[in-house]
Design a protein around this motif. Structure first.
Motif, PDB file in Angstrom:
ATOM      1  N   PRO A 274      16.939   7.211  -2.392  1.00 34.57           N
ATOM      2  CA  PRO A 274      15.565   7.450  -2.861  1.00 34.57           C
ATOM      3  C   PRO A 274      14.584   6.723  -1.940  1.00 34.57           C
ATOM      4  CG  PRO A 274      16.965   6.615  -4.636  1.00 34.57           C
ATOM      5  CD  PRO A 274      17.749   6.504  -3.376  1.00 34.57           C
ATOM      6  N   LEU A 275      13.476   7.358  -1.660  1.00 33.81           N
ATOM      7  CA  LEU A 275      12.463   6.734  -0.805  1.00 33.81           C
ATOM      8  C   LEU A 275      11.674   5.724  -1.635  1.00 33.81           C
ATOM      9  CD1 LEU A 275      11.022   6.607   1.929  1.00 33.81           C
ATOM     10  CD2 LEU A 275       9.472   8.365   1.080  1.00 33.81           C
ATOM     11  N   GLU A 276      11.691   4.502  -1.188  1.00 34.86           N
ATOM     12  CA  GLU A 276      10.918   3.442  -1.837  1.00 34.86           C
ATOM     13  C   GLU A 276       9.874   2.984  -0.838  1.00 34.86           C
ATOM     14  OE1 GLU A 276      13.813   0.557  -2.995  1.00 34.86           O
ATOM     15  OE2 GLU A 276      14.785   1.930  -4.391  1.00 34.86           O
ATOM     16  N   GLY A 277       8.629   3.126  -1.168  1.00 30.74           N
ATOM     17  CA  GLY A 277       7.568   2.793  -0.230  1.00 30.74           C
ATOM     18  C   GLY A 277       7.270   3.968   0.675  1.00 30.74           C
TER      19      GLY A 277
ATOM     20  N   GLU B 149       3.725  12.040  -1.753  1.00 31.58           N
ATOM     21  CA  GLU B 149       4.381  12.022  -3.064  1.00 31.58           C
ATOM     22  C   GLU B 149       5.463  13.088  -3.218  1.00 31.58           C
ATOM     23  OE1 GLU B 149       0.362  14.105  -3.448  1.00 31.58           O
ATOM     24  OE2 GLU B 149       1.014  12.161  -2.697  1.00 31.58           O
TER      25      GLU B 149
END
Length: 162
Positions: free
Chosen positions: A53-56, A102
């Motif tokens: 998952p992309l965090e940031g 997003e």
């Protein structure tokens, strides 16, 4: 110009979405690659990708996963940034996409290609990514010269149907 590199035909961004479900349950998503937009690194059915998952925010040259049309996810590379968006392109495509930040849900962390395991932190991978991006304009010119020559060839040697 190649089809998009997809990582699974799924119903995106809704209940039962396998990517988001995998992120929630396991913390990662694994899929075989399909399509030609990330050649020469990935070819259809010869690679397995591991997506976190992309965090940031993603960084330049990261390969990111985002939902496309028709219920698939697309894996393409970040080549720049805009106002609230990433400029993204497949390694073998010549059209830049503008994807809202997003919409990006994951980031490539590692992959298996032709039976060999690699991570995005490996020196060889980092060299490939930068070199492939650095020669983009040369590839672009040769690609369109090839298309131009092919069109001329087809016009000159087109078989007449009787």
């Amino acid at each position: 110009m190649g089809e998009n590199m997809t990582v699974g035909k799924t119903q995106t961004q809704g209940a039962g979405d396998p990517v988001l479900t995998a992120f929630a349950e396991r913390g990662f998503y694994v899929s075989e690659t399909r399509g030609g937009s990330m050649r020469p690194l990935f070819h259809t059915h010869d690679s397995t990708v591991f997506i976190l998952p992309l965090e940031g925010k993603a960084k330049k040259y990261d390969a990111v996963l985002y939902p496309g049309r028709e219920g698939s996810y697309i894996l393409h590379r970040v080549i720049g940034f805009g106002e609230g968006e990433y400029k993204i392109r497949g390694d073998s495509t010549y059209v830049t996409e503008h994807v809202k930040c997003e919409r990006v849900v994951g980031i490539l962390s590692e992959f298996v290609r032709r039976g060999k395991h690699h991570t995005v932190d490996e020196r060889g991978y980092r060299i490939y990514v930068r070199l492939w991006h650095a020669i983009y304009h040369v590839r672009y010119v040769f690609h369109f010269l090839y298309l131009f020559a092919y069109r001329i060839y087809r016009k000159l040697f087109r078989r007449k149907r009787g």
